[in-house]
Design a protein around this motif. Structure first.
Motif, PDB file in Angstrom:
ATOM      1  N   LYS A   1      13.594  -2.424 -11.323  1.00 15.25           N
ATOM      2  CA  LYS A   1      12.737  -2.031 -10.348  1.00 15.25           C
ATOM      3  C   LYS A   1      11.917  -0.752 -10.878  1.00 15.25           C
ATOM      4  N   VAL A   2      10.682  -0.403 -10.471  1.00 15.85           N
ATOM      5  CA  VAL A   2      10.069   0.540 -11.086  1.00 15.85           C
ATOM      6  C   VAL A   2       9.813   1.481  -9.683  1.00 15.85           C
ATOM      7  N   LEU A   3      10.086   2.736  -9.708  1.00 16.83           N
ATOM      8  CA  LEU A   3      10.171   3.698  -8.689  1.00 16.83           C
ATOM      9  C   LEU A   3       8.728   4.330  -8.674  1.00 16.83           C
ATOM     10  N   LEU A   4       7.686   3.575  -8.268  1.00 21.37           N
ATOM     11  CA  LEU A   4       6.362   4.030  -8.265  1.00 21.37           C
ATOM     12  C   LEU A   4       6.292   5.313  -6.922  1.00 21.37           C
TER      13      LEU A   4
ATOM     14  N   GLY B   1      -3.370   8.511  -9.736  1.00 20.65           N
ATOM     15  CA  GLY B   1      -2.316   9.375  -9.455  1.00 20.65           C
ATOM     16  C   GLY B   1      -0.969   8.724  -9.372  1.00 20.65           C
ATOM     17  N   LEU B   2      -0.894   7.376  -9.567  1.00 13.19           N
ATOM     18  CA  LEU B   2       0.302   6.434  -9.508  1.00 13.19           C
ATOM     19  C   LEU B   2       1.176   6.792 -10.813  1.00 13.19           C
ATOM     20  N   THR B   3       2.435   7.072 -10.678  1.00 13.86           N
ATOM     21  CA  THR B   3       3.371   7.576 -11.667  1.00 13.86           C
ATOM     22  C   THR B   3       4.693   6.955 -11.446  1.00 13.86           C
ATOM     23  N   VAL B   4       5.416   7.150 -12.314  1.00 13.82           N
ATOM     24  CA  VAL B   4       7.043   6.761 -12.158  1.00 13.82           C
ATOM     25  C   VAL B   4       7.871   7.854 -11.444  1.00 13.82           C
ATOM     26  N   ALA B   5       8.330   7.966 -10.342  1.00 17.08           N
ATOM     27  CA  ALA B   5       8.990   9.220  -9.918  1.00 17.08           C
ATOM     28  C   ALA B   5       9.968   9.631 -10.564  1.00 17.08           C
ATOM     29  N   ASN B   6      10.791   8.757 -11.363  1.00 16.88           N
ATOM     30  CA  ASN B   6      12.041   9.339 -12.131  1.00 16.88           C
ATOM     31  C   ASN B   6      11.629   9.248 -13.829  1.00 16.88           C
ATOM     32  N   ALA B   7      10.398   9.396 -13.858  1.00 16.62           N
ATOM     33  CA  ALA B   7      10.061   8.779 -15.379  1.00 16.62           C
ATOM     34  C   ALA B   7      10.697  10.014 -16.357  1.00 16.62           C
TER      35      ALA B   7
ATOM     36  N   THR C   1       0.711  -1.163  -0.181  1.00 19.73           N
ATOM     37  CA  THR C   1      -0.036  -0.004   0.026  1.00 19.73           C
ATOM     38  C   THR C   1       0.830   1.187  -0.122  1.00 19.73           C
ATOM     39  N   LEU C   2       0.611   2.293  -0.816  1.00 16.92           N
ATOM     40  CA  LEU C   2       1.344   3.488  -0.991  1.00 16.92           C
ATOM     41  C   LEU C   2       0.216   4.497  -0.684  1.00 16.92           C
ATOM     42  N   ALA C   3       0.776   5.061   0.509  1.00 18.21           N
ATOM     43  CA  ALA C   3       0.005   6.245   1.022  1.00 18.21           C
ATOM     44  C   ALA C   3       0.239   7.525   0.068  1.00 18.21           C
ATOM     45  N   PRO C   4      -0.715   8.375   0.114  1.00 17.35           N
ATOM     46  CA  PRO C   4      -0.315   9.505  -0.451  1.00 17.35           C
ATOM     47  C   PRO C   4       1.042  10.051  -0.426  1.00 17.35           C
ATOM     48  N   GLY C   5       1.777  10.660  -1.293  1.00 17.49           N
ATOM     49  CA  GLY C   5       2.999  10.876  -1.425  1.00 17.49           C
ATOM     50  C   GLY C   5       3.960   9.955  -1.189  1.00 17.49           C
ATOM     51  N   ASP C   6       3.994   8.674  -0.668  1.00 14.72           N
ATOM     52  CA  ASP C   6       4.793   7.765  -0.829  1.00 14.72           C
ATOM     53  C   ASP C   6       5.423   7.197  -1.850  1.00 14.72           C
ATOM     54  N   ARG C   7       6.436   6.482  -2.035  1.00 18.80           N
ATOM     55  CA  ARG C   7       7.011   5.950  -3.177  1.00 18.80           C
ATOM     56  C   ARG C   7       7.886   4.740  -2.793  1.00 18.80           C
ATOM     57  N   ALA C   8       7.913   3.778  -3.841  1.00 18.41           N
ATOM     58  CA  ALA C   8       8.598   2.410  -3.474  1.00 18.41           C
ATOM     59  C   ALA C   8       9.210   1.988  -4.816  1.00 18.41           C
ATOM     60  N   ALA C   9      10.285   1.256  -4.535  1.00 22.00           N
ATOM     61  CA  ALA C   9      11.007   0.628  -5.705  1.00 22.00           C
ATOM     62  C   ALA C   9      10.400  -0.746  -5.814  1.00 22.00           C
TER      63      ALA C   9
END
Lengths: 77, 150
Positions: B97-100, B78-84, B42-50
């Motif tokens: 890995k995908v930095l979501l 609103g889920l995107t790739v942080a370093n897209a 679970t990704l909370a608003p503003g959180d990111r994960a590899a």
């Protein structure tokens, strides 16, 4: 095989002494560019520096790029 | 006509049983990669994960693979790739890995097998930087961010 092009770069005054962008490894697709800040810049959550402190943002070089090559990207993850 | 390259992929232990990245349609530019999570994340608003894909790959020299967001996830959550667009270099052999990052207002649950990003192979042009004292003039000159108006 990788195509290579020459790009003329001019090091601006505040960029003097910093390394030019370079490939970190043989297979790197991108060159890492460094910050040419005079002083550390703190980004608060949600900030983006460009519009907060325009005078301090930016990298140290101007480029003359062949017309067909354009764009910049975030650093690799 | 579309060029096709071969990319060797290794399925890692936690990726076993998941589909390889694939093109969803004939005209798709990217292959959808799936999450190789053992348990929902679970990704909370503003959180990111590899987020792991369970894959490692050997991209041929002269190419990269770009990791781009999926529009549906961005539009819905609103889920995107942080370093897209993320870059997988041709000499990287670690797990992809995908930095979501969740830029939406609600928590988003990512489950095993969920399509999380698209992988787009691309030709790499490398540059040799040639330092000069001055650059040639253009009509635009040094007009930068915002200089061409809205």
């Amino acid at each position: 095989m990788t195509d290579t092009i020459d790009i003329a770069v001019q090091v601006l005054r505040h960029g003097v002494g910093l390394p030019l962008p370079d490939y970190a490894t043989d297979g790197a697709a991108g060159m890492d560019a460094v910050a040419a800040l005079d002083a550390p810049l703190t980004l608060a959550p949600g900030d983006h520096s460009l519009f907060v402190i325009p005078a301090q943002a930016g990298t140290q070089f101007s480029t003359s790029t062949p017309a067909r090559t354009a764009g910049s990207r975030p650093a690799p993850g | 006509m579309t060029d096709t390259i071969d990319i060797a992929v290794q399925v890692l232990r936690h990726g076993v049983g998941l589909p390889l990245p694939d093109y969803a349609t004939d005209g798709a530019a990217g292959m959808d990669a799936v999450a190789a999570l053992d348990a929902p994340l679970t990704l909370a608003p503003g959180d990111r994960a590899a987020v792991p894909t369970g894959l490692a790959m050997a991209i041929p020299p002269g190419f990269e693979v770009q990791v781009r967001p999926r529009s549906g996830l961005a539009a819905k959550h609103g889920l995107t790739v942080a370093n897209a667009p993320g870059t997988i270099d041709s000499d990287y052999r670690g797990e992809v890995k995908v930095l979501l990052i969740n830029l939406g207002p609600k928590p988003v649950v990512i489950e095993r097998g969920m399509r999380i990003a698209q992988l787009v192979p691309a030709v790499v042009t490398r540059a040799r930087l040639v330092e000069v004292d001055s650059l040639d003039d253009t009509a635009r000159g040094s007009g930068g961010f915002g200089s061409t108006g809205h």
